[in-house]
Design an enzyme around this catalytic site. Structure first.
Site, PDB file in Angstrom:
ATOM      1  N   SER A  87      39.897  67.485  70.848  1.00 32.53           N
ATOM      2  CA  SER A  87      39.777  66.595  69.161  1.00 32.53           C
ATOM      3  C   SER A  87      39.708  67.968  67.863  1.00 32.53           C
ATOM      4  CB  SER A  87      39.212  65.237  69.541  1.00 32.53           C
ATOM      5  OG  SER A  87      37.990  65.313  69.568  1.00 32.53           O
ATOM      6  N   HIS A  88      38.837  68.789  68.989  1.00 29.21           N
ATOM      7  CA  HIS A  88      37.953  70.431  67.710  1.00 29.21           C
ATOM      8  C   HIS A  88      39.682  71.501  67.584  1.00 29.21           C
ATOM      9  CE1 HIS A  88      35.654  66.701  65.722  1.00 29.21           C
ATOM     10  NE2 HIS A  88      34.919  66.734  66.960  1.00 29.21           N
ATOM     11  N   ARG A 147      44.296  71.088  65.888  1.00 28.61           N
ATOM     12  CA  ARG A 147      43.569  71.027  64.459  1.00 28.61           C
ATOM     13  C   ARG A 147      44.524  71.980  63.218  1.00 28.61           C
ATOM     14  NH1 ARG A 147      40.756  66.051  62.543  1.00 28.61           N
ATOM     15  NH2 ARG A 147      39.491  65.477  64.988  1.00 28.61           N
ATOM     16  N   ARG A 159      38.000  57.563  65.534  1.00 25.81           N
ATOM     17  CA  ARG A 159      38.648  57.551  65.102  1.00 25.81           C
ATOM     18  C   ARG A 159      39.804  58.089  65.725  1.00 25.81           C
ATOM     19  NH1 ARG A 159      39.990  54.377  61.235  1.00 25.81           N
ATOM     20  NH2 ARG A 159      41.972  54.750  60.113  1.00 25.81           N
ATOM     21  N   GLU A 180      39.716  58.481  69.273  1.00 26.89           N
ATOM     22  CA  GLU A 180      40.386  57.405  70.719  1.00 26.89           C
ATOM     23  C   GLU A 180      40.991  56.271  69.888  1.00 26.89           C
ATOM     24  OE1 GLU A 180      36.773  56.810  72.331  1.00 26.89           O
ATOM     25  OE2 GLU A 180      36.116  58.971  72.137  1.00 26.89           O
ATOM     26  N   LYS A 184      22.876  48.685  62.703  1.00 22.64           N
ATOM     27  CA  LYS A 184      22.351  49.475  63.054  1.00 22.64           C
ATOM     28  C   LYS A 184      23.110  51.362  62.531  1.00 22.64           C
ATOM     29  CE  LYS A 184      18.840  47.896  66.018  1.00 22.64           C
ATOM     30  NZ  LYS A 184      17.726  47.943  66.717  1.00 22.64           N
ATOM     31  N   LEU A 224      21.577  64.376  80.868  1.00 20.85           N
ATOM     32  CA  LEU A 224      20.545  65.134  79.457  1.00 20.85           C
ATOM     33  C   LEU A 224      22.518  64.888  78.274  1.00 20.85           C
ATOM     34  CD1 LEU A 224      17.865  67.840  79.937  1.00 20.85           C
ATOM     35  CD2 LEU A 224      17.972  65.426  79.315  1.00 20.85           C
ATOM     36  N   PRO A 225      22.642  64.586  77.373  1.00 21.75           N
ATOM     37  CA  PRO A 225      23.675  64.676  76.140  1.00 21.75           C
ATOM     38  C   PRO A 225      23.834  66.242  75.962  1.00 21.75           C
ATOM     39  CG  PRO A 225      21.657  63.743  75.317  1.00 21.75           C
ATOM     40  CD  PRO A 225      20.881  64.027  76.817  1.00 21.75           C
ATOM     41  N   ARG A 276      27.345  67.826  79.857  1.00 26.46           N
ATOM     42  CA  ARG A 276      28.897  67.725  80.658  1.00 26.46           C
ATOM     43  C   ARG A 276      29.731  69.009  79.666  1.00 26.46           C
ATOM     44  NH1 ARG A 276      33.541  66.329  77.569  1.00 26.46           N
ATOM     45  NH2 ARG A 276      32.349  66.038  75.271  1.00 26.46           N
ATOM     46  N   ARG A 277      29.419  69.413  78.417  1.00 25.35           N
ATOM     47  CA  ARG A 277      29.839  70.492  78.028  1.00 25.35           C
ATOM     48  C   ARG A 277      29.422  71.728  78.149  1.00 25.35           C
ATOM     49  NH1 ARG A 277      28.714  72.022  73.590  1.00 25.35           N
ATOM     50  NH2 ARG A 277      26.300  70.868  73.131  1.00 25.35           N
TER      51      ARG A 277
HETATM   52  P1  NDP Z   1      30.569  60.757  72.316  1.00 24.82           P
HETATM   53  O1  NDP Z   1      30.529  59.657  71.996  1.00 24.82           O
HETATM   54  O2  NDP Z   1      31.461  61.108  73.703  1.00 24.82           O
HETATM   55  O3  NDP Z   1      29.221  61.253  72.812  1.00 24.82           O
HETATM   56  C1  NDP Z   1      27.994  61.392  71.944  1.00 24.82           C
HETATM   57  C2  NDP Z   1      26.891  62.327  72.536  1.00 24.82           C
HETATM   58  O4  NDP Z   1      26.811  61.443  73.463  1.00 24.82           O
HETATM   59  C3  NDP Z   1      26.963  63.826  73.463  1.00 24.82           C
HETATM   60  O5  NDP Z   1      25.879  64.091  72.335  1.00 24.82           O
HETATM   61  C4  NDP Z   1      27.003  63.030  74.480  1.00 24.82           C
HETATM   62  O6  NDP Z   1      26.770  64.588  75.170  1.00 24.82           O
HETATM   63  C5  NDP Z   1      25.704  62.726  74.508  1.00 24.82           C
HETATM   64  N1  NDP Z   1      26.465  61.865  76.082  1.00 24.82           N
HETATM   65  C6  NDP Z   1      27.677  61.286  76.377  1.00 24.82           C
HETATM   66  N2  NDP Z   1      27.654  60.322  77.294  1.00 24.82           N
HETATM   67  C7  NDP Z   1      26.367  60.440  77.697  1.00 24.82           C
HETATM   68  C8  NDP Z   1      25.482  59.556  78.862  1.00 24.82           C
HETATM   69  N3  NDP Z   1      26.080  59.777  79.930  1.00 24.82           N
HETATM   70  N4  NDP Z   1      24.669  60.375  79.160  1.00 24.82           N
HETATM   71  C9  NDP Z   1      23.656  61.757  78.185  1.00 24.82           C
HETATM   72  N5  NDP Z   1      24.652  61.734  77.275  1.00 24.82           N
HETATM   73  C10 NDP Z   1      25.466  61.345  76.994  1.00 24.82           C
HETATM   74  O7  NDP Z   1      30.681  61.557  70.913  1.00 24.82           O
HETATM   75  P2  NDP Z   1      31.689  61.062  70.056  1.00 24.82           P
HETATM   76  O8  NDP Z   1      32.652  60.492  70.171  1.00 24.82           O
HETATM   77  O9  NDP Z   1      30.174  59.927  69.015  1.00 24.82           O
HETATM   78  O10 NDP Z   1      31.717  62.203  68.997  1.00 24.82           O
HETATM   79  C11 NDP Z   1      32.553  62.991  69.273  1.00 24.82           C
HETATM   80  C12 NDP Z   1      32.265  64.301  68.721  1.00 24.82           C
HETATM   81  O11 NDP Z   1      32.861  64.240  67.277  1.00 24.82           O
HETATM   82  C13 NDP Z   1      30.656  65.547  67.683  1.00 24.82           C
HETATM   83  O12 NDP Z   1      31.511  66.578  68.404  1.00 24.82           O
HETATM   84  C14 NDP Z   1      31.247  64.375  66.349  1.00 24.82           C
HETATM   85  O13 NDP Z   1      30.247  65.416  65.877  1.00 24.82           O
HETATM   86  C15 NDP Z   1      33.193  64.580  65.791  1.00 24.82           C
HETATM   87  N6  NDP Z   1      32.851  64.202  65.163  1.00 24.82           N
HETATM   88  C16 NDP Z   1      32.903  64.598  63.852  1.00 24.82           C
HETATM   89  C17 NDP Z   1      33.275  63.774  62.539  1.00 24.82           C
HETATM   90  C18 NDP Z   1      33.411  64.146  61.470  1.00 24.82           C
HETATM   91  O14 NDP Z   1      34.185  63.948  60.557  1.00 24.82           O
HETATM   92  N7  NDP Z   1      33.444  65.588  61.008  1.00 24.82           N
HETATM   93  C19 NDP Z   1      33.704  62.625  62.480  1.00 24.82           C
HETATM   94  C20 NDP Z   1      32.983  61.856  64.302  1.00 24.82           C
HETATM   95  C21 NDP Z   1      32.997  62.545  65.259  1.00 24.82           C
HETATM   96  P3  NDP Z   1      27.951  65.431  76.259  1.00 24.82           P
HETATM   97  O15 NDP Z   1      29.189  66.655  74.954  1.00 24.82           O
HETATM   98  O16 NDP Z   1      27.335  66.712  76.842  1.00 24.82           O
HETATM   99  O17 NDP Z   1      28.951  64.318  76.805  1.00 24.82           O
END
Ligand code: NDP
Length: 332
Positions: free
Chosen positions: A44-45, A49, A183, A185, A227, A301-302, A305-306
């Protein structure tokens, strides 16, 4: 689907941006950032884009030949004026200055203004952790999220990134939106006829709904109710008024309904552990927590996956939908 190597994807993005009005520095920085996202399995990034970027440059709103300028405002504050270009070149220009200020002062902030489309937060904070620093990053976007108790969109989905350096392991990095759901999703659920969780958003009448089309007409909700909304509010303030750039509602006004990438700011904070104590001991202390997390079944750990995606995609390449590939070919 079309399978590409990272280098093929990078060349595709670079050529597309150059053919549509970016100079080589701007095209390279933006293409690298998109391919960094594809390389970590965050499409998505990624190339998705490109259409947005081309639209921004062709409309004349985005400066494809931007020359970002860094200006040190205080011992621990550097401001980067993005010259109306895309964020990645400004971010590249700022990195060394921010690291150097943080090393000298213990803590430093980079205030990015006058640039378009700050994408994911993890590339910047991960680069800080690679340099041994603790990092934080924040950005607003367009108004999609209602304030707690309200029904009209006011905040962006306002992401927050955090990184922590580790010895002999990739840094700890989390990067998350302050909305309950991304958004994109919700848009995909609407396209595919799926429902969304009732926590995702509300309709224009302020009532809960699981219909993504109704959420898109109404407002998204912060994660964890009030929150998440409070965190979105914080991001608006520290990456908007504090640094002298737009609130999400102002970014939308500035776009004037054209639907291009949002113009706005970003705040990045870097902390040097060595200025707080013994950096090795600080990192080792953090490892105690990571080890305790790993002891519990079902945890990770967060960021893991990446990092796993990164290893795999470097070997195997990545796929883009044929429709996206054709769209990019049409932009050449
Ligand atoms: P996610 O909900 O997919 O993930 C959020 C964080 O939680 C990540 O660091 C992820 O690590 C971690 N995580 C997920 N599952 C687990 C787990 N089971 N245990 C531990 N850690 C976990 O991300 P979002 O959907 O909130 O955001 C996605 C992307 O979109 C981000 O990069 C964000 O910056 C971007 N974004 C950009 C916006 C903009 O306006 N520029 C607006 C909103 C979002 P991992 O990556 O390893 O899964």
């Amino acid at each position: 689907m079309v399978r590409l190597t990272l280098e093929e994807g990078r060349k595709l993005a670079f050529d597309c941006l150059v053919n549509n009005g970016c100079d080589e520095d701007n095209a390279r920085a933006s293409a690298d950032r998109m391919i960094q996202a594809e390389g970590d399995g965050c499409p998505s990034h990624g190339l998705f884009r490109l259409g947005w970027y081309v639209k921004g440059v062709k409309s004349g709103r985005v400066n494809g030949k931007a020359r970002p300028v860094a200006d040190v405002l205080a011992p621990g504050v550097v401001r980067i004026d993005g010259d109306g270009g895309f964020a990645p070149l400004g971010q590249r220009v700022a990195h060394e200055a921010l690291v150097s200020l943080a090393r000298n002062n213990g803590i430093a902030a980079a205030a990015f203004v006058n640039m378009f489309h700050v994408a994911a937060m993890w590339p910047e904070v991960e680069a800080l952790a690679d340099a041994g620093l603790v990092g934080f990053a924040f950005t607003p976007s367009y108004p999609y999220v209602a304030p707690a108790g309200g029904s009209k969109p006011l905040y962006g989905t306002n992401p927050m990134g955090f990184s922590w350096p580790r010895e002999g392991a990739p840094p700890l990095v989390f990067d998350q939106a302050s909305s309950s759901m991304a958004r994109g999703e919700i848009m995909i659920a609407a396209r595919d006829g799926h429902s969304v969780p009732a926590t995702a958003g509300i309709g224009p009448d302020g009532e809960e709904t699981t219909d993504p089309n109704v959420v898109l007409k109404g407002a998204q909700l912060g994660f964890g109710g009030y929150k998440g909304a409070a965190l979105a509010l914080m991001v608006e303030l520290i990456a908007g008024p504090l640094i002298g750039d737009f609130l999400s509602i102002e970014a939308e006004e500035d776009d004037g309904g054209q639907g291009g990438p949002p113009k706005g700011g970003e705040l990045i904070i870097a902390m040097e552990p060595a200025c707080f104590g013994d950096a090795d001991a600080i990192r080792a202390h953090g490892e105690k927590l990571f080890a305790a997390i790993a002891e519990q079944e079902g945890t990770r750990l967060p960021g893991e996956r990446r990092f796993q995606n990164r290893e795999r995609i470097a070997r195997e390449g990545f796929e883009v939908p044929q429709v996206l590939y054709d769209e990019i070919a049409g932009l050449m």
